[in-house]
Design a protein around this motif. Structure first.
Motif, PDB file in Angstrom:
ATOM      1  N   GLY A 242       0.627  -1.298  -0.062  1.00  0.00           N
ATOM      2  CA  GLY A 242      -0.042   0.088  -0.145  1.00  0.00           C
ATOM      3  C   GLY A 242       0.797   1.257  -0.144  1.00  0.00           C
ATOM      4  N   SER A 243       2.258   1.162   0.010  1.00  0.00           N
ATOM      5  CA  SER A 243       2.843   2.497   0.066  1.00  0.00           C
ATOM      6  C   SER A 243       3.498   2.847  -1.192  1.00  0.00           C
ATOM      7  N   PRO A 244       3.344   3.957  -1.680  1.00  0.00           N
ATOM      8  CA  PRO A 244       3.671   4.279  -2.931  1.00  0.00           C
ATOM      9  C   PRO A 244       5.251   4.330  -3.243  1.00  0.00           C
ATOM     10  N   PRO A 245       5.838   3.995  -4.355  1.00  0.00           N
ATOM     11  CA  PRO A 245       7.446   3.914  -4.374  1.00  0.00           C
ATOM     12  C   PRO A 245       7.771   5.307  -4.308  1.00  0.00           C
ATOM     13  N   SER A 246       9.033   5.400  -3.751  1.00  0.00           N
ATOM     14  CA  SER A 246       9.775   6.666  -3.933  1.00  0.00           C
ATOM     15  C   SER A 246      10.638   6.593  -4.881  1.00  0.00           C
ATOM     16  N   PHE A 247      11.159   7.644  -5.428  1.00  0.00           N
ATOM     17  CA  PHE A 247      12.199   7.539  -6.348  1.00  0.00           C
ATOM     18  C   PHE A 247      13.362   8.506  -6.357  1.00  0.00           C
ATOM     19  N   VAL A 248      14.614   8.183  -6.825  1.00  0.00           N
ATOM     20  CA  VAL A 248      15.684   8.980  -7.218  1.00  0.00           C
ATOM     21  C   VAL A 248      16.057   8.912  -8.485  1.00  0.00           C
ATOM     22  N   LEU A 249      16.262  10.070  -9.339  1.00  0.00           N
ATOM     23  CA  LEU A 249      16.486  10.333 -10.735  1.00  0.00           C
ATOM     24  C   LEU A 249      18.051  10.885 -10.675  1.00  0.00           C
ATOM     25  N   ASP A 250      18.489  10.031 -11.946  1.00  0.00           N
ATOM     26  CA  ASP A 250      19.780  10.754 -12.304  1.00  0.00           C
ATOM     27  C   ASP A 250      19.777  12.037 -12.884  1.00  0.00           C
ATOM     28  N   VAL A 251      20.980  12.755 -13.158  1.00  0.00           N
ATOM     29  CA  VAL A 251      21.070  13.909 -13.373  1.00  0.00           C
ATOM     30  C   VAL A 251      20.444  14.264 -14.701  1.00  0.00           C
ATOM     31  N   HIS A 252      20.312  13.414 -15.541  1.00  0.00           N
ATOM     32  CA  HIS A 252      19.682  13.671 -16.852  1.00  0.00           C
ATOM     33  C   HIS A 252      18.067  13.839 -16.879  1.00  0.00           C
ATOM     34  N   LEU A 253      17.417  13.821 -15.838  1.00  0.00           N
ATOM     35  CA  LEU A 253      16.081  13.590 -15.757  1.00  0.00           C
ATOM     36  C   LEU A 253      15.300  14.599 -15.000  1.00  0.00           C
ATOM     37  N   GLY A 254      16.073  15.843 -15.015  1.00  0.00           N
ATOM     38  CA  GLY A 254      15.498  16.746 -14.052  1.00  0.00           C
ATOM     39  C   GLY A 254      13.962  17.184 -14.513  1.00  0.00           C
ATOM     40  N   ALA A 255      13.612  17.320 -15.621  1.00  0.00           N
ATOM     41  CA  ALA A 255      12.301  17.672 -16.096  1.00  0.00           C
ATOM     42  C   ALA A 255      11.374  16.642 -15.572  1.00  0.00           C
ATOM     43  N   LEU A 256      11.724  15.217 -15.632  1.00  0.00           N
ATOM     44  CA  LEU A 256      10.811  14.274 -15.318  1.00  0.00           C
ATOM     45  C   LEU A 256      10.491  14.184 -14.029  1.00  0.00           C
ATOM     46  N   ALA A 257      11.359  14.789 -13.052  1.00  0.00           N
ATOM     47  CA  ALA A 257      11.601  14.763 -11.611  1.00  0.00           C
ATOM     48  C   ALA A 257      10.599  15.933 -11.217  1.00  0.00           C
ATOM     49  N   ARG A 258      10.556  16.959 -11.898  1.00  0.00           N
ATOM     50  CA  ARG A 258       9.425  17.925 -11.697  1.00  0.00           C
ATOM     51  C   ARG A 258       7.915  17.583 -11.872  1.00  0.00           C
TER      52      ARG A 258
END
Length: 243
Positions: free
Chosen positions: A84-100
């Motif tokens: 029931g817990s949503p996943p948490s993410f860490v994104l590499d330096v090329h995926l800043g727009a996806l992170a936002r």
């Protein structure tokens, strides 16, 4: 080796159109090693079979054995996260727009534009985050806790790929798109002095980030963001088979 069509883009160009890739047999290499040596990270592999029987990455294929490699099923069952817990993410330096975009949807998404690969892998393990990247070598690191390859060249396509793969529960407008902090309502009277006159006259409802203090309100740009949220909700429903 027989790779599902969804995985063939990871292979060398000479192998992508082949139904079978023949691999020299050395008697010692594990199936996981062979798969990754051909360019396919194990994070992207669902089921493996050898000789028609289920096999794990530690299996040592025999001479003449036929191996089938299937992709992870979507939506992916993330048993590493609490039920029931949503996943948490860490994104590499090329995926800043996806992170936002992920933050816009309320998904816990760590991102820094100067993180080295070693630091990304360490943060993923220490904080129980799933690493999102388009770096296949990074996904093949033995020390990586959990990761996924992000498909798509543009941020909107990347977002839809992540949502299709994981179908996470969404909570739009609850996270800061700048720092990933949580947003909380703030009375206009408390922050009126920080607002430009036009904003102060036009808007009444505001949110403030508990982390960096940034202010949010539904301004002229909110229509574009609303469209992103709507598309995201539709993508999650399709992935779950509920819409």
């Amino acid at each position: 080796m027989r790779f599902a069509p969804e995985l063939r883009f990871f292979l060398a160009a000479r192998h992508r159109r082949l139904d079978e890739v023949r691999v020299p047999h050395d008697g010692t290499s594990t199936l996981g090693h062979v798969v990754q040596s051909l360019g396919v990270p194990l994070t992207e592999v669902g089921e493996l079979t050898a000789g028609g029987r289920p096999a794990g990455p530690s299996h040592r294929p025999g001479s003449g054995e036929t191996v089938s490699v299937l992709p992870v099923r979507r939506p992916q069952d993330l048993r590493s996260f609490p039920a029931g817990s949503p996943p948490s993410f860490v994104l590499d330096v090329h995926l800043g727009a996806l992170a936002r975009r992920l933050r816009l949807l309320g998904l816990d998404s760590a991102y820094h534009n100067d993180m080295a690969d070693d630091a990304l892998v360490e943060q993923a393990g220490a904080e129980g985050r799933l690493l999102l990247t388009q770096d296949r070598g990074l996904l093949q690191r033995r020390s990586l806790w959990l990761g996924a390859y992000v498909r798509g060249a543009r941020p909107d396509a990347q977002l839809l790929d992540v949502l299709d793969r994981f179908a996470p529960p969404l909570a739009p407008w609850t996270r800061c798109m700048a720092c990933n902090g949580t947003l909380t309502p703030v009375p206009k009277s408390e922050i009126a002095a920080l607002l430009r006159p036009g904003t102060r006259r036009t808007y009444q409802t505001f949110m403030r980030c508990r982390g960096c203090g940034r202010l949010y309100w539904r301004g002229a740009h909110s229509g574009r963001l609303e469209a992103t949220v709507t598309a995201a909700r539709d993508a999650v429903r399709r992935s779950r088979g509920t819409g």
